[in-house]
Write a protein that holds these residues in place. Sequence first.
Motif, PDB file in Angstrom:
ATOM      1  N   THR A 111       0.807  -1.216   0.000  1.00  0.00           N
ATOM      2  CA  THR A 111       0.000   0.000   0.000  1.00  0.00           C
ATOM      3  C   THR A 111       0.839   1.265   0.000  1.00  0.00           C
ATOM      4  N   VAL A 112       2.165   1.134   0.021  1.00  0.00           N
ATOM      5  CA  VAL A 112       3.046   2.299   0.069  1.00  0.00           C
ATOM      6  C   VAL A 112       4.102   2.155  -1.032  1.00  0.00           C
ATOM      7  N   GLU A 113       4.146   3.105  -1.952  1.00  0.00           N
ATOM      8  CA  GLU A 113       5.068   3.028  -3.087  1.00  0.00           C
ATOM      9  C   GLU A 113       5.975   4.252  -3.116  1.00  0.00           C
ATOM     10  N   PRO A 114       7.269   4.078  -2.881  1.00  0.00           N
ATOM     11  CA  PRO A 114       8.182   5.215  -2.936  1.00  0.00           C
ATOM     12  C   PRO A 114       8.197   5.861  -4.317  1.00  0.00           C
ATOM     13  N   VAL A 115       8.376   7.167  -4.338  1.00  0.00           N
ATOM     14  CA  VAL A 115       8.529   7.909  -5.584  1.00  0.00           C
ATOM     15  C   VAL A 115      10.003   7.827  -5.962  1.00  0.00           C
ATOM     16  N   VAL A 116      10.301   7.233  -7.101  1.00  0.00           N
ATOM     17  CA  VAL A 116      11.692   6.994  -7.489  1.00  0.00           C
ATOM     18  C   VAL A 116      12.463   8.307  -7.568  1.00  0.00           C
TER      19      VAL A 116
ATOM     20  N   ALA B 144      18.548   7.151   2.685  1.00  0.00           N
ATOM     21  CA  ALA B 144      18.079   5.803   2.373  1.00  0.00           C
ATOM     22  C   ALA B 144      16.728   5.533   3.020  1.00  0.00           C
ATOM     23  N   TRP B 145      16.032   4.563   2.434  1.00  0.00           N
ATOM     24  CA  TRP B 145      14.830   3.981   3.021  1.00  0.00           C
ATOM     25  C   TRP B 145      15.236   2.732   3.795  1.00  0.00           C
ATOM     26  N   LEU B 146      14.516   2.440   4.858  1.00  0.00           N
ATOM     27  CA  LEU B 146      14.617   1.156   5.530  1.00  0.00           C
ATOM     28  C   LEU B 146      13.235   0.528   5.506  1.00  0.00           C
ATOM     29  N   ARG B 147      13.176  -0.784   5.245  1.00  0.00           N
ATOM     30  CA  ARG B 147      11.883  -1.442   5.329  1.00  0.00           C
ATOM     31  C   ARG B 147      12.054  -2.918   5.632  1.00  0.00           C
ATOM     32  N   GLY B 148      11.084  -3.451   6.347  1.00  0.00           N
ATOM     33  CA  GLY B 148      11.102  -4.857   6.706  1.00  0.00           C
ATOM     34  C   GLY B 148       9.943  -5.145   7.644  1.00  0.00           C
ATOM     35  N   GLU B 149       9.757  -6.400   7.940  1.00  0.00           N
ATOM     36  CA  GLU B 149       8.647  -6.811   8.800  1.00  0.00           C
ATOM     37  C   GLU B 149       8.906  -6.404  10.247  1.00  0.00           C
ATOM     38  N   ILE B 150       7.882  -5.875  10.884  1.00  0.00           N
ATOM     39  CA  ILE B 150       7.986  -5.451  12.282  1.00  0.00           C
ATOM     40  C   ILE B 150       8.024  -6.653  13.213  1.00  0.00           C
ATOM     41  N   ASP B 151       8.852  -6.568  14.232  1.00  0.00           N
ATOM     42  CA  ASP B 151       8.778  -7.488  15.370  1.00  0.00           C
ATOM     43  C   ASP B 151       7.821  -6.861  16.380  1.00  0.00           C
ATOM     44  N   PRO B 152       6.597  -7.376  16.492  1.00  0.00           N
ATOM     45  CA  PRO B 152       5.601  -6.739  17.369  1.00  0.00           C
ATOM     46  C   PRO B 152       6.042  -6.627  18.816  1.00  0.00           C
TER      47      PRO B 152
ATOM     48  N   ALA C 288      17.885  -1.843   3.220  1.00  0.00           N
ATOM     49  CA  ALA C 288      18.086  -0.437   2.879  1.00  0.00           C
ATOM     50  C   ALA C 288      17.954  -0.261   1.369  1.00  0.00           C
ATOM     51  N   TYR C 289      17.371   0.860   0.969  1.00  0.00           N
ATOM     52  CA  TYR C 289      17.222   1.219  -0.437  1.00  0.00           C
ATOM     53  C   TYR C 289      17.677   2.660  -0.618  1.00  0.00           C
TER      54      TYR C 289
ATOM     55  N   LEU D 293      20.064  -2.293  -1.348  1.00  0.00           N
ATOM     56  CA  LEU D 293      21.395  -2.532  -0.804  1.00  0.00           C
ATOM     57  C   LEU D 293      21.466  -3.770   0.069  1.00  0.00           C
ATOM     58  N   GLY D 294      20.311  -4.352   0.389  1.00  0.00           N
ATOM     59  CA  GLY D 294      20.268  -5.508   1.268  1.00  0.00           C
ATOM     60  C   GLY D 294      20.163  -5.113   2.723  1.00  0.00           C
TER      61      GLY D 294
END
Length: 261
Positions: free
Chosen positions: A8-13, A183-191, A247-248, A255-256
């Motif tokens: 639901t969230v798309e970064p603007v390149v 940079a962007w960071l993204r990944g699954e949250i640890d609740p 990271a992106y 970037l991994g």
Amino acid sequence: MPPGDLATVEPVVGEPAAVADLGSERALLVADVHAGIEVGLRYERGIELDSRADERRERLCELLAETDADRLVVLGDLAHRIGAPEGDEREELEVLIRAITDRVPMTLVEGNHDAGVADAFAADVDVIGAEGGVLGSDGGVGVLHGHTWPAPDLLDADAVCMGHEHPQVRLEDAVGGSRVERAWLRGEIDPEAFVEGGSDGGPASTDPPELVVFPAFNERSGGTWVNVDGQSFLAPFLPEALPAGDAYLLDGTRLGDFRRV
């Protein structure tokens, strides 16, 4: 970022901004605008810089047009100096907010720099409190700044977007040169790490949302070098709540794992 990684969230390149589908409307999201930063740097550190207020305002308006957004959502720290805005900073904020709200409604998620802004512009801007909230329907998008512990119901969202960290990566080349990029960071949250005292073990913890940590919109605001030992995160739940984050770069380059960049 690859399509579908962020449902639901798309970064603007090429930009420190993203578009979110909120069901009934399309929102442009940015974090850490830090309007008035030049005034703040002059006051705090005696650094004189030409103001980029016009460029910041014009780029936000251009992004609204380019993305056909129905709303602007600022993920905290719209302003730079903490406290009630005054002088040149208040003037910049007034012009900026007017330029945006003449086009679309504006939502401000209250950041640690925004208490005075939220009070001063409450009639012009929709304000979400520091613990954050969920926008849209069918899961929706959770939004917060990140300087305080979040509201537990953000774990019910499809994705959670935050600012505050100003993530950056330090990149080195083969001959020893280096550069720092946002940079962007993204990944699954640890609740368990995301909510103060741990989650309640409800349904959200079995299918946690994705956490999207936004780069700062303001390139002058510095940041956290996420891939350099000794750098401390600012949010009370990071990095523990992002145990496997990637990271992106702004151009979409993946970037991994940010810990191993």
